[in-house]
Design a protein around this motif. Sequence first.
Motif, PDB file in Angstrom:
ATOM      1  N   THR A  25       0.839  -1.199   0.000  1.00  0.00           N
ATOM      2  CA  THR A  25       0.000   0.000   0.000  1.00  0.00           C
ATOM      3  C   THR A  25       0.872   1.247   0.000  1.00  0.00           C
ATOM      4  OG1 THR A  25      -0.123  -0.107   2.422  1.00  0.00           O
ATOM      5  CG2 THR A  25      -1.944  -1.108   1.182  1.00  0.00           C
ATOM      6  N   TRP A  26       0.270   2.354  -0.407  1.00  0.00           N
ATOM      7  CA  TRP A  26       0.982   3.627  -0.377  1.00  0.00           C
ATOM      8  C   TRP A  26       1.058   4.134   1.048  1.00  0.00           C
ATOM      9  CZ3 TRP A  26       3.826   5.300  -4.216  1.00  0.00           C
ATOM     10  CH2 TRP A  26       3.555   4.838  -5.504  1.00  0.00           C
ATOM     11  N   ARG A 124       8.989   2.304  -5.022  1.00  0.00           N
ATOM     12  CA  ARG A 124       8.282   3.363  -5.736  1.00  0.00           C
ATOM     13  C   ARG A 124       8.045   4.567  -4.827  1.00  0.00           C
ATOM     14  NH1 ARG A 124       3.150   0.904  -8.635  1.00  0.00           N
ATOM     15  NH2 ARG A 124       2.924   3.102  -9.196  1.00  0.00           N
ATOM     16  N   GLU A 126       5.899   8.450  -5.050  1.00  0.00           N
ATOM     17  CA  GLU A 126       5.057   9.409  -5.755  1.00  0.00           C
ATOM     18  C   GLU A 126       4.613  10.477  -4.763  1.00  0.00           C
ATOM     19  OE1 GLU A 126       1.851   7.770  -8.056  1.00  0.00           O
ATOM     20  OE2 GLU A 126       3.066   6.130  -8.844  1.00  0.00           O
ATOM     21  N   THR A 127       4.129  11.596  -5.291  1.00  0.00           N
ATOM     22  CA  THR A 127       3.660  12.678  -4.430  1.00  0.00           C
ATOM     23  C   THR A 127       2.212  13.018  -4.755  1.00  0.00           C
ATOM     24  OG1 THR A 127       4.425  14.413  -5.937  1.00  0.00           O
ATOM     25  CG2 THR A 127       5.974  13.643  -4.240  1.00  0.00           C
ATOM     26  N   TRP A 128       1.539  13.550  -3.755  1.00  0.00           N
ATOM     27  CA  TRP A 128       0.173  14.050  -3.905  1.00  0.00           C
ATOM     28  C   TRP A 128       0.056  15.319  -3.088  1.00  0.00           C
ATOM     29  CZ3 TRP A 128      -3.664  14.581  -0.053  1.00  0.00           C
ATOM     30  CH2 TRP A 128      -4.952  14.890  -0.531  1.00  0.00           C
ATOM     31  N   PHE A 133       4.761   9.809  -0.707  1.00  0.00           N
ATOM     32  CA  PHE A 133       4.337   8.450  -0.388  1.00  0.00           C
ATOM     33  C   PHE A 133       5.297   7.448  -1.042  1.00  0.00           C
ATOM     34  CE2 PHE A 133       0.547  10.890   0.218  1.00  0.00           C
ATOM     35  CZ  PHE A 133      -0.249  10.210   1.123  1.00  0.00           C
ATOM     36  N   ASN A 135       5.759   3.037  -1.934  1.00  0.00           N
ATOM     37  CA  ASN A 135       5.077   1.750  -2.036  1.00  0.00           C
ATOM     38  C   ASN A 135       6.127   0.702  -2.387  1.00  0.00           C
ATOM     39  OD1 ASN A 135       3.380  -0.494  -2.797  1.00  0.00           O
ATOM     40  ND2 ASN A 135       1.719   0.971  -3.111  1.00  0.00           N
ATOM     41  N   LEU A 143      -0.593   6.224  -7.107  1.00  0.00           N
ATOM     42  CA  LEU A 143      -1.031   6.824  -5.852  1.00  0.00           C
ATOM     43  C   LEU A 143      -2.372   7.519  -5.986  1.00  0.00           C
ATOM     44  CD1 LEU A 143      -0.589   7.818  -2.922  1.00  0.00           C
ATOM     45  CD2 LEU A 143       0.794   9.692  -3.889  1.00  0.00           C
ATOM     46  N   THR A 146      -5.531   5.771  -5.004  1.00  0.00           N
ATOM     47  CA  THR A 146      -5.838   5.719  -3.578  1.00  0.00           C
ATOM     48  C   THR A 146      -6.386   7.047  -3.065  1.00  0.00           C
ATOM     49  OG1 THR A 146      -4.165   4.028  -3.121  1.00  0.00           O
ATOM     50  CG2 THR A 146      -4.825   5.412  -1.276  1.00  0.00           C
ATOM     51  N   MET A 147      -5.833   8.150  -3.566  1.00  0.00           N
ATOM     52  CA  MET A 147      -6.161   9.462  -3.015  1.00  0.00           C
ATOM     53  C   MET A 147      -7.346  10.137  -3.703  1.00  0.00           C
ATOM     54  SD  MET A 147      -3.907   9.405  -0.724  1.00  0.00           S
ATOM     55  CE  MET A 147      -4.189  11.005  -0.006  1.00  0.00           C
TER      56      MET A 147
END
Length: 302
Positions: A25-26, A124, A126-128, A133, A135, A143, A146-147
């Motif tokens: 999961t992230w 991995r 990634e950004t949000w 985040f 994974n 990602l 999920t978001m």
Amino acid sequence: MTAPLALYRDPNVFEAERELIFARTWQFLGLESDLKRAGDYLAQSVAGYPVVVVRDEAGSLRAYHNVCRHRAGPLVGEARGRCPGEFVCRYHAWRYGFDGALKAATNFGSAEVDLATYSLFPIRVETWRGFVFVNLDEKAAPLIDTMRPLDARFGKRDHLTARIEDNHAVASNWKVFVENYLEVVMQDVDSGEGDADANGLWAWVWPNLGFTLYRGVLVVIQMRPSSAEATQLHHIYLHEPEEPGIDAAHLTAEQITEEDAWICERVQENIDAGIYRRGPLSASHEPAVAWFQARISRLLEE
């Protein structure tokens, strides 16, 4: 009915959760604002998996297991900092580029170690919206998948640049604390004052991340499992630099956290005591708890 008690106290269940949940999961790691320059890094243990994210020379983010390929020493030892130009293992000083490649196997001759064979283990990243985040699952969906449910309600919060951070140790299984939090799940609250920034949002992201936003203060709550019966809570309070309500918001949140931690620890003690077995869940008030327990059970049965 509630889930079997083994899910909250069995070390074997916790080990299965590490592999089947937290490695797939992230997981929130920190704020992208801490990764401005090449060599800036964030490090954390994700359910026992040590990870590190670094800004490379090209400006991209890279993530690796924080584990040297020589004798498992850590590449970095602090939660955030800066490595000028390369990672240097804190144990025997093996050196790695930010691309993960082994540059020098200290104390080994050139014929003893094939540098290309011992690159760092990548993961991995990634950004949000400025949140970083990671994974461990190379096949995980992006990602944003999920978001996305939260993304539509989050609004623009880039102006929240000041912060307070704190940690709380809770002597309970991570799921006990999550289930306590899940009595809210996702909720928009209108303050009635006509000010969008005064409105509130309470949200939870699978499997262990909470967001609360009220009167201009955004609180990020990560429920980090330490063992079968121990959880570390990490809070980040984001606000405008001159936000007058931050002290009151921080104090209120801390009081609520202490109350939540106290009841979760008492629940864990009663689970461990051996008297309680299972109880009913309310269809009207506890559907999120039932959903969460069912999802956990399904994943552990796969």
